[in-house]
Design a protein around this motif. Structure first.
Motif, short mmCIF file in Angstrom:
data_model
loop_
_atom_site.label_atom_id
_atom_site.label_comp_id
_atom_site.label_asym_id
_atom_site.label_seq_id
_atom_site.Cartn_x
_atom_site.Cartn_y
_atom_site.Cartn_z
N SER A 188 8.67 68.08 79.39
CA SER A 188 7.01 67.94 79.76
C SER A 188 6.40 69.10 80.33
O SER A 188 7.28 70.27 80.46
CB SER A 188 7.05 67.05 81.02
OG SER A 188 8.02 67.53 82.09
N TYR A 243 3.79 68.35 85.23
CA TYR A 243 3.44 66.74 84.77
C TYR A 243 4.21 65.93 85.74
O TYR A 243 5.21 66.25 86.73
CB TYR A 243 4.08 66.54 83.66
CG TYR A 243 4.17 65.14 83.13
CD1 TYR A 243 3.05 64.60 82.43
CD2 TYR A 243 5.18 64.28 83.39
CE1 TYR A 243 3.11 63.44 82.00
CE2 TYR A 243 5.00 63.03 83.01
CZ TYR A 243 3.97 62.72 82.28
OH TYR A 243 3.99 61.26 81.81
N PRO A 244 3.26 64.62 86.26
CA PRO A 244 2.17 64.32 85.68
C PRO A 244 1.02 64.70 86.61
O PRO A 244 0.08 63.91 86.79
CB PRO A 244 2.48 62.95 85.78
CG PRO A 244 3.25 62.53 86.92
CD PRO A 244 4.20 63.66 87.08
N ASP A 270 3.64 60.68 76.58
CA ASP A 270 2.29 60.52 77.25
C ASP A 270 1.47 61.88 76.97
O ASP A 270 2.08 62.80 76.70
CB ASP A 270 2.51 60.38 78.73
CG ASP A 270 1.34 60.22 79.55
OD1 ASP A 270 0.39 59.86 79.00
OD2 ASP A 270 1.37 60.43 80.99
N TRP A 271 0.35 61.97 76.84
CA TRP A 271 -0.56 62.93 76.46
C TRP A 271 -1.99 62.93 77.15
O TRP A 271 -2.76 61.86 76.83
CB TRP A 271 -0.77 63.06 74.96
CG TRP A 271 -1.63 64.14 74.60
CD1 TRP A 271 -2.85 64.01 74.25
CD2 TRP A 271 -0.97 65.52 74.11
NE1 TRP A 271 -3.13 65.49 73.81
CE2 TRP A 271 -2.34 66.40 73.90
CE3 TRP A 271 0.38 66.09 74.13
CZ2 TRP A 271 -2.24 67.63 73.18
CZ3 TRP A 271 0.17 67.48 73.71
CH2 TRP A 271 -0.88 68.00 73.34
N GLN A 272 -2.30 64.09 77.88
CA GLN A 272 -3.69 64.05 78.34
C GLN A 272 -3.83 65.71 78.91
O GLN A 272 -3.46 66.00 80.00
CB GLN A 272 -3.78 63.14 79.70
CG GLN A 272 -5.27 63.16 80.25
CD GLN A 272 -5.63 62.52 81.50
OE1 GLN A 272 -4.79 62.27 82.51
NE2 GLN A 272 -6.64 61.87 81.50
N ARG A 300 -3.15 64.85 83.42
CA ARG A 300 -1.59 64.59 83.65
C ARG A 300 -0.77 65.64 82.83
O ARG A 300 0.45 66.06 83.29
CB ARG A 300 -1.06 63.19 83.01
CG ARG A 300 -1.83 62.11 83.98
CD ARG A 300 -1.03 60.69 83.60
NE ARG A 300 -1.32 60.43 82.01
CZ ARG A 300 -2.31 59.92 81.33
NH1 ARG A 300 -3.49 59.76 82.14
NH2 ARG A 300 -2.19 59.77 80.13
#
Length: 607
Positions: free
Chosen positions: A138, A142-143, A170-172, A239
């Motif tokens: 990650s 994160y997050p 998860d991706w932002q 995130r």
């Protein structure tokens, strides 16, 4: 009986532990013939950044004299940078919490001031090596956000024979990660763990990813992958990302090889391969002592223009830990490779479209050749003192201590038709050839190169058997230089040279270049009538262009047909009588880079 040991106290070097610190070599500590090793260990899970506050070392081409070298992890890790002179650069970053720094000086006394280097561990842990067959990674923070000005490098290595599948859970990224000018924070993936490993594309034309949507699934070709995340902008509301990797599928290419003879080929052969890939085969072949490996190409098309920066096949022997063979740029089958070892790594690198390529090769172990270290060692043809057998291909690497010039003297040769001994100016069979010996001769032949390594290759066909050859390695001065620039010094310079020595240097530039020679320091000659006893220190560089005065002639671009280097300004002048005129014809392929203000070049042009 026990043992006897000698202990001495090192005057430099050592191991450093901590988040930050500095290394320094002052003017007083900057002496000749130093070799100082420092090992820096930061906190586990963090990477280290190193940079120079001051740098003043002796300058030399490729930093071969005095230098500071940084390697990832330890003394055998990947070279992160080598520095000399006063160019400090922007610093280097490691992939984990360990780095090896070496300070080396030669015998040449200088008045330089030394250096001050600082190091610092990353604020948060990210990046590093992963050896599990599956796992997660990650972004830092994160997050709970994405920090600004961070760079994380993960290197994944799964079991041999498997490939890596990378998918996003998860991706932002921050909204400002993507701008009209491109990505400001981005993710990129390499098909391998080397600095020159090819990028794996997220889309048909992009390998830097910063889009708001999660990136697509990425697959490596072999068992290694590098993931790089760089954030120039941060945000507490974004995130970041979390990704998973697995290794359930077999690799497209690469792996461990322990048997011989055998064959290797590019992925999907005989079809051309056009995807990004880095295939690594680790060959550990069974052999007797003093053996070598013959690599023969059956089909080959790696049409890389220039210096093999994109498409290439590379050979790195385990014994040397560096690349000795680079093959590319051919659409015809190249000559065989004679490798003086049986343990080596073979790497095929492809950047993908628009380059497509393929190759097929076979390899076999030959019971002759190997490593020959230092002067006073003898090299014989196979079977000596009896006749050598047919069908032999042997390679001996002659290696001397650093800064010594390797030489080999043949006492005699007795070779049959089609058989030869070739001496190459470097450690690989793609190195420039110094001379090829054929036939029979009792006259001694001495050959010496420009460095501490020479390769001696012997080949016999099936036409008959002869006595072979006898050679011996020896030390001395002089040599043959194939580099585009360099320096020539008298033995032991700047100390006095010995009496009764004779040195001869020969400089061979590529076609299309001419040589420029200049004296760079004062020189001291023993006064004698007619200058019979003297020495010179000189530097040369190959510059392009030439003047022609003959009625006809031929010239080519520098390095033709293998591509010219950047930033050249060549002037070719054809000088004739006033009443004459000149007819110019292009007789070979014509390929130049097009610019926006000029039309695309034709492949062939003529008057």
């Amino acid at each position: 009986m026990g043992f006897k040991a000698r202990v001495s106290i090192a005057t430099c070097g050592g191991t450093y532990y901590g988040r930050r610190g500095s290394l320094t070599i002052s003017r007083n500590a900057y002496t000749t013939n130093r070799n100082c090793s420092y090992h820096i260990m930061g906190p586990s899970g963090h990477y280290m950044r190193l940079w120079f506050r001051t740098l003043d070392l002796e300058s030399s081409p490729n930093c071969t004299r005095d230098y500071v070298e940084m390697r990832d992890f330890n003394s055998t890790g990947e070279v992160l940078g080598r520095f000399c002179g006063s160019e400090r650069g922007t610093g280097v970053a490691t992939s984990a919490n360990s780095v090896h720094v070496t300070f080396v000086t030669d015998a040449h006394q200088t008045d330089n001031a030394g250096f001050l280097m600082r190091f610092r561990a990353s604020m948060e842990g990210c990046g590093g090596w992963r050896y599990d067959s599956a796992g997660e990674l990650s972004s830092p923070g994160y997050p709970h956000g994405v920090p600004r000005r961070r760079r994380c490098i993960w290197r994944l290595q799964v079991p041999e024979g498997r490939r890596i599948r990378l998918e996003t859970a998860d991706w932002q990224l921050p909204p400002a990660a993507r701008s009209a000018r491109g990505c400001r924070s981005w993710l990129t993936v390499l098909d391998g763990i080397g600095a020159s490993s090819p990028h794996l594309n997220f889309t048909e034309s992009a390998y830097f990813y910063c889009a708001p949507d999660a990136p697509p699934v990425i697959n490596s070709t072999g068992n290694q992958m590098t993931i790089i995340f760089s954030s120039r902008v941060g945000s507490t509301s974004a995130r970041g990302f979390r990704m998973r990797y697995s290794s359930n599928e077999p690799a497209l290419c690469g792996g461990a090889i322990t048997s011989a003879p055998g064959s290797l080929a590019s992925p999907q052969y005989p079809l051309p391969f056009g995807s990004p890939a880095e295939c690594r085969w680790q060959l550990t072949l069974p052999s007797v002592a003093n053996a070598s490996t013959l690599v023969t190409f059956n089909a080959f098309s790696l049409p890389d223009f220039g210096e093999c920066l994109h498409l290439s096949l590379r050979v790195k022997p385990d014994e040397l830990g560096e690349t000795t063979e680079v093959v590319c740029g051919n659409t015809t089958v190249p000559p065989p490779l004679h490798i003086p070892f049986t343990d080596f790594q073979l790497t095929y690198a492809s950047p993908g479209e628009p380059w497509t390529s393929f190759f097929s090769l076979t390899y076999a172990v030959k019971p002759c050749g190997g490593l020959v270290s230092g002067p006073g060692q003898r090299i014989y043809s196979p079977g000596y003192p009896s006749d050598y057998p047919n069908g032999m291909d042997c390679a001996w690497l002659v290696e001397f201590e650093h800064q010594q010039t390797a030489r080999v003297r043949f006492a005699w040769v007795d070779l049959g038709p089609g058989d030869y001994v070739s001496v190459l100016n470097g450690p690989g069979s793609t190195s420039p050839q110094l001379r090829r010996l054929t036939g029979s001769s009792t006259a001694a032949v001495a050959l010496h190169g420009q460095s501490s390594r020479l390769l001696v290759v012997f080949h016999s066909d099936s036409s008959g058997q002869h006595r072979g050859f006898q050679a011996e390695t020896e030390s001395g001065c002089g040599g043959v230089y194939h580099t585009m620039e360099g320096a020539v010094e008298s033995p032991e310079f700047p100390a006095d040279y010995a009496a009764s020595i004779e040195c001869e240097w020969e400089v061979r530039a590529q076609p299309g270049y001419r040589l420029q020679l200049r004296f760079v320091q004062k020189f001291d000659l023993e006064t004698s009538e007619g200058c019979q006893n003297d020495f010179v220190q000189a530097q040369w560089s190959a510059i392009c262009g030439e003047d022609f005065t003959g009625e006809s002639g031929e010239f080519s671009s520098p390095g033709y047909p293998n591509g010219y280097k950047n930033n050249l300004d060549c002037v070719y002048r054809i000088l004739t009588m006033p009443q004459d005129y000149v007819t110019l014809n292009f007789v070979g392929p014509f390929f130049l880079e097009a610019s926006p203000s000029t039309p695309a070049p034709r492949e062939r042009a003529s008057e």
